[in-house]
Design an enzyme around this catalytic site. Structure first.
Site, mmCIF file in Angstrom:
data_model
loop_
_atom_site.group_PDB
_atom_site.id
_atom_site.type_symbol
_atom_site.label_atom_id
_atom_site.label_comp_id
_atom_site.label_asym_id
_atom_site.label_seq_id
_atom_site.Cartn_x
_atom_site.Cartn_y
_atom_site.Cartn_z
ATOM 1 C CB THR A 227 -0.955 0.012 1.212
ATOM 2 O OG1 THR A 227 -1.778 -1.161 1.148
ATOM 3 C CG2 THR A 227 -1.839 1.252 1.223
ATOM 4 C CB CYS A 228 3.917 2.139 1.895
ATOM 5 S SG CYS A 228 3.250 1.702 3.516
ATOM 6 C CB SER A 229 5.606 0.659 -2.693
ATOM 7 O OG SER A 229 6.646 0.642 -1.754
#
Length: 161
Positions: A48-50
């Site tokens: 999700t972060c990337s």
């Protein structure tokens, strides 16, 4: 106790990987006299972060800065080598600050730590974004649903500016 709108950020020192190696950057250096968008992720290189959270801030960097914001920074409970590699791989190096809260001290002082030990990640940061003016929190957007980057995403931040 969780930080809230109107609170002053606690003093902290981060590490940031640059072309010249790791440098220390304090909350004083980053926020004093400036309007800064700060967002936090549970971990560099995580899905999700990337794929969802970071790209929005990189893609909307100029639009955010055009709203009177002086700087954009992402913080994670990771070491500066990992954050530096993430900055390079994502294309964000030199565009936004990639701050390593290597021991989680800043995250814990905000009351925004998340125990992700069950998933093998240990203590990390909750996902959030905030607008900080001269060290004071003007808005705080905390994700309540794991795996989401909507209320703390760049599009939501742009609407607040």
């Amino acid at each position: 106790m969780t930080i809230t709108v109107g609170d002053k950020l606690p003093e902290a020192t981060f590490k940031e990987k640059t072309a010249d190696g790791a440098v220390e950057i304090t909350t004083q250096q980053l926020f004093k006299g400036k309007k800064v968008v700060l967002f936090a992720v549970p971990g560099a290189f995580t899905p999700t972060c990337s794929l969802n959270h970071l790209p929005g801030y990189i893609e909307n960097r100029d639009a955010i800065l055009s709203k009177g914001v002086d700087d954009i920074a992402v913080v994670a409970v990771n070491d500066w080598h990992v954050m530096g590699a993430w900055a390079q791989q994502s294309g964000g190096m030199g565009k936004i600050h990639f701050l390593a809260d290597w021991d989680g001290a800043f995250t814990k002082s905000l009351g925004l730590e998340a125990d992700l030990s069950a998933g093998g990640l240990g203590v990390r940061s909750k996902r959030y974004s905030m607008l900080v003016e001269d060290g004071v929190v003007k808005s705080l957007n905390l994700e309540e649903t794991p795996g989401q980057a909507t209320v703390s995403g760049a599009a939501a931040m742009l609407e607040q500016l």
